[in-house]
Design an enzyme around this catalytic site. Structure first.
Site, PDB file in Angstrom:
ATOM      1  N   LYS A  84      41.629  16.590 -32.962  1.00  0.00           N
ATOM      2  CA  LYS A  84      42.205  18.026 -32.777  1.00  0.00           C
ATOM      3  C   LYS A  84      43.007  18.272 -33.953  1.00  0.00           C
ATOM      4  O   LYS A  84      43.914  17.533 -34.339  1.00  0.00           O
ATOM      5  CB  LYS A  84      43.196  17.851 -31.455  1.00  0.00           C
ATOM      6  CG  LYS A  84      42.334  18.263 -30.013  1.00  0.00           C
ATOM      7  CD  LYS A  84      43.248  18.150 -28.910  1.00  0.00           C
ATOM      8  CE  LYS A  84      43.999  19.398 -28.684  1.00  0.00           C
ATOM      9  NZ  LYS A  84      44.898  19.261 -27.443  1.00  0.00           N
TER      10      LYS A  84
HETATM   11  O1  G3P Z   1      46.636  20.900 -25.297  1.00  0.00           O
HETATM   12  C1  G3P Z   1      47.150  22.325 -25.663  1.00  0.00           C
HETATM   13  C2  G3P Z   1      47.525  23.091 -24.536  1.00  0.00           C
HETATM   14  O2  G3P Z   1      46.936  22.462 -23.331  1.00  0.00           O
HETATM   15  C3  G3P Z   1      49.008  23.176 -24.474  1.00  0.00           C
HETATM   16  O3  G3P Z   1      49.357  23.525 -23.213  1.00  0.00           O
HETATM   17  O4  G3P Z   1      51.180  23.919 -21.467  1.00  0.00           O
HETATM   18  O5  G3P Z   1      51.687  23.191 -23.635  1.00  0.00           O
HETATM   19  O6  G3P Z   1      51.028  25.383 -23.371  1.00  0.00           O
HETATM   20  P1  G3P Z   1      50.866  24.108 -22.940  1.00  0.00           P
END
Ligand code: G3P
Length: 224
Positions: free
Chosen positions: A85
């Protein structure tokens, strides 16, 4: 349509991998830090749990040179089914381009706009990961952005897939899929919420009650 678990919590991965046909597991530095465990041993345990399913691991360096070194050690230790990633800024695009030339699988992450997705796809990213809830928090239109990315990829016969992420509720997940996301990654508890609710419980209990009123508690396999 692919369902992915956005967690590094081993017990949850074990549990949900048994229930659902998950395509894999995604992680990021924030998700990994919650587990308070050593980086590679934790990811190796996850790899063992999911076999050769997709495992998405984010680089933490900011320069292309260092991201390439990180990618190399991630794939050496966790195997070739590991997606690297990479955050989608200019250094990230440069890194994705080189990783693809070297034969790595890559997920372009931290996507907030269709332009970012377009540039990541142009250098061959396997996935782009638009952040649904984070876009909403910034008053950006997540539905429109994902729809635009999906339209763009279809129009240009692009093989890059949309892996929508950052969900805070189940509606957002469904929205992303309806807008054309090929895959979603979410906290496992959100998948539970989709199939566990008082109304579903009520319907199931009514069936049990009606069955018991005639057949008592006999299961079908005991009937002739
Ligand atoms: O992995 C990236 C994404 O899932 C981030 O999520 O919940 O931190 O906005 P969040």
């Amino acid at each position: 349509m692919k369902i992915i678990l956005d967690t590094a919590h081993l017990e949850d991965i074990r549990k949900y991998n048994r229930i659902y046909e998950i395509a894999g597991v995604t992680s990021n530095p924030t998700i990994l830090s919650r587990e308070c465990a050593d980086f590679f041993p934790l990811l190796q345990n996850i790899r063992q749990e999911i076999g050769d399913k997709e495992l998405h691991v984010q680089v933490t360096a900011s320069s292309c040179t260092e991201m390439l070194l990180e990618a190399k050690s991630i794939v050496n230790i966790l195997g070739k089914d590991t997606y690297i990633k990479v955050p989608t800024n200019e250094e990230g695009i440069k890194t994705i381009k080189q990783l693809k030339h070297l034969g790595y699988k890559v997920t372009a992450t931290a996507i907030y706009t269709a332009q970012q997705a377009m540039l990541a796809a142009s250098v061959g990213a396997d996935y782009v990961a638009p952040y649904y809830n984070r876009m909403n928090n910034l008053n950006m239109d997540s539905r429109q952005t994902i729809t635009e990315i999906a339209t763009l990829f279809k129009l240009h016969h692009c093989e890059t897939e949309i892996l929508a992420a950052s969900f805070k509720n189940t509606n957002q997940i469904m929205d992303a899929l309806l807008c054309g996301a090929h895959a979603v990654t979410a906290s496992p508890q959100l998948y539970t919420q989709m199939v566990e609710s008082p109304v579903i419980d009520h319907a199931i209990k009514e069936f049990y009650k009606d069955w018991a009123s005639v057949y008592q508690d006999k299961p079908i396999y005991e009937l002739k």
